[in-house]
Scaffold this motif. Structure first.
Motif, short mmCIF file in Angstrom:
data_model
loop_
_atom_site.label_atom_id
_atom_site.label_comp_id
_atom_site.label_asym_id
_atom_site.label_seq_id
_atom_site.Cartn_x
_atom_site.Cartn_y
_atom_site.Cartn_z
N MET A 6 -0.96 8.17 -6.64
CA MET A 6 -0.96 9.31 -5.72
C MET A 6 0.34 9.36 -4.92
O MET A 6 0.87 10.44 -4.66
N THR A 7 0.85 8.19 -4.53
CA THR A 7 2.12 8.14 -3.82
C THR A 7 3.23 8.76 -4.67
O THR A 7 4.05 9.56 -4.18
N ASP A 35 0.31 5.59 7.71
CA ASP A 35 0.50 4.46 6.81
C ASP A 35 1.65 3.57 7.30
O ASP A 35 2.70 4.08 7.71
N PRO A 36 1.48 2.24 7.26
CA PRO A 36 2.56 1.34 7.70
C PRO A 36 3.83 1.43 6.86
O PRO A 36 4.89 0.99 7.31
N ASP A 37 3.73 1.99 5.67
CA ASP A 37 4.91 2.18 4.81
C ASP A 37 5.70 3.37 5.34
O ASP A 37 5.30 4.52 5.19
N ARG A 41 4.99 7.34 4.83
CA ARG A 41 4.51 8.05 6.02
C ARG A 41 5.46 9.15 6.47
O ARG A 41 5.04 10.28 6.74
N ASP A 42 6.73 8.83 6.55
CA ASP A 42 7.72 9.72 7.15
C ASP A 42 8.35 10.65 6.11
O ASP A 42 8.36 11.88 6.27
N ASP A 43 8.86 10.05 5.03
CA ASP A 43 9.62 10.83 4.05
C ASP A 43 8.74 11.66 3.13
O ASP A 43 9.21 12.67 2.59
N VAL A 44 7.50 11.25 2.95
CA VAL A 44 6.61 11.96 2.01
C VAL A 44 5.50 12.70 2.76
O VAL A 44 5.44 13.93 2.77
N ILE A 45 4.60 11.94 3.42
CA ILE A 45 3.41 12.54 4.03
C ILE A 45 3.79 13.55 5.11
O ILE A 45 3.36 14.72 5.07
N SER A 138 11.17 -2.83 12.48
CA SER A 138 11.70 -3.38 11.24
C SER A 138 10.59 -3.54 10.20
O SER A 138 9.52 -4.07 10.48
N GLY A 139 10.85 -3.06 8.99
CA GLY A 139 9.89 -3.16 7.91
C GLY A 139 8.89 -2.02 7.84
O GLY A 139 8.19 -1.86 6.84
N HIS A 140 8.81 -1.23 8.91
CA HIS A 140 7.82 -0.14 8.96
C HIS A 140 8.41 1.21 9.33
O HIS A 140 7.73 2.23 9.20
N GLY A 141 9.63 1.25 9.83
CA GLY A 141 10.23 2.52 10.21
C GLY A 141 9.89 2.92 11.64
O GLY A 141 9.56 2.08 12.48
N TRP A 142 9.94 4.20 11.89
CA TRP A 142 9.81 4.72 13.26
C TRP A 142 8.37 4.73 13.75
O TRP A 142 7.48 5.25 13.09
N ALA A 143 8.17 4.13 14.94
CA ALA A 143 6.95 4.34 15.71
C ALA A 143 7.23 5.44 16.72
O ALA A 143 6.66 6.51 16.66
N HIS A 144 8.16 5.15 17.66
CA HIS A 144 8.75 6.17 18.54
C HIS A 144 7.70 7.00 19.27
O HIS A 144 7.75 8.23 19.30
N ALA A 145 6.75 6.29 19.91
CA ALA A 145 5.66 6.99 20.57
C ALA A 145 6.12 7.94 21.65
O ALA A 145 5.59 9.05 21.79
#
Length: 276
Positions: A6-7, A35-37, A41-45, A138-145
């Protein structure tokens, strides 16, 4: 294997034109908002949510489903009292999807009255409760709450059906972020907070008097609580300066709301000894 398939399927849709999203694909997107990926999470979803709303990728029924499901799942609040966990990605990207929903509703009203009120209430209270201020993880990308929460806040305060009774919560959200700071921001959080306030001003949902009075109170509070030997108090005051600077330049050049910003900027430099 199903997740991997699906990804790959969704990644192929990122640049698809025209875009059409199936029921199974939308369910997967909703399941993986946080998603932690970071790439997924960011580039696709998130990219597909944006294209779904603003490039015709969603049907009317799908837009309504997203609005219902985001509210039902309550991921904006999941583990909000446990900062430092991967749940932050669900919260902050739910805030971004909420931003898309409110922005789309502002232009093409599709929410019910109850849904709209709930999204606005979420937008003006999220930053009051969020305690995880990490930017890039690191390893998960932006959280940036703080950045994402500010975007969500801005989408509410500029909405044509914004409820004026929520203004105190708009102000409290920014105040809470400042007073909770213990270290300097690194990822342009201040300009995102400034932008959220400016869109409320330019939409005439925040009045000049409300703006001026609030700035005076917060400016006085931060200076009253400043101590040269307290780094957190300096970080808060410095963040306030950058919010004022960003608001000044984001506002139209003839907007009277710029004047109190300039006055507080000048006062900062005088009190810090940079000018007479």
């Amino acid at each position: 294997m199903k997740t991997m398939a699906m990804t790959k399927e969704l990644a192929a849709l990122v640049d698809a034109s025209p875009l059409a999203i199936t029921a199974d694909e939308l369910t997967f997107m909703l399941d993986h908002i946080g998603d932690p990926d970071g790439k997924l999470r960011d580039d696709v979803i998130y990219t597909l949510f944006g294209r779904g709303f603003f490039e015709g990728g969603f049907t009317a029924d799908q837009r309504a489903e997203v609005a219902r499901e985001v509210l039902r799942r309550q991921d904006l609040w999941r583990d909000i009292d446990r900062p430092g966990t991967d749940a932050v990605f669900g919260r902050t990207f739910t805030a971004l999807v909420g931003t898309l929903i409110l922005n789309y509703d502002a232009a093409h009203a599709f929410l019910t009255d109850d849904q709209r009120r709930t999204y606005m209430q979420w937008a003006v209270t999220y930053l009051q409760r969020e305690k995880d201020y990490r930017g890039y993880v690191s390893g998960h990308g932006w959280a940036h709450a703080v950045g994402h929460g500010a975007d969500f806040l801005g989408s509410a305060v500029q909405h044509p059906q914004f409820l004026h009774t929520l203004i105190p919560d708009v102000q409290k959200s920014v105040v809470t972020v400042l007073r909770r700071m213990t270290s300097a921001f690194l990822d342009d959080e201040e300009q995102r907070l400034a932008a959220a306030l400016v869109v409320g001003l330019t939409a005439h949902n925040i009045s000049l008097r409300e703006w001026t009075d609030w700035l005076a109170v917060e400016h006085a509070y931060l200076w009253h609580n400043y101590a040269a030997d307290s780094l957190p108090s300096y970080y808060r005051l410095s963040a306030w300066l950058r919010i004022m600077q960003n608001a000044y330049f984001l506002l139209p050049v003839d907007d009277p709301a710029r004047q109190p910003c300039l006055a507080f900027i000048n006062d900062y430099f005088i009190q810090m000894g940079f000018r007479q």
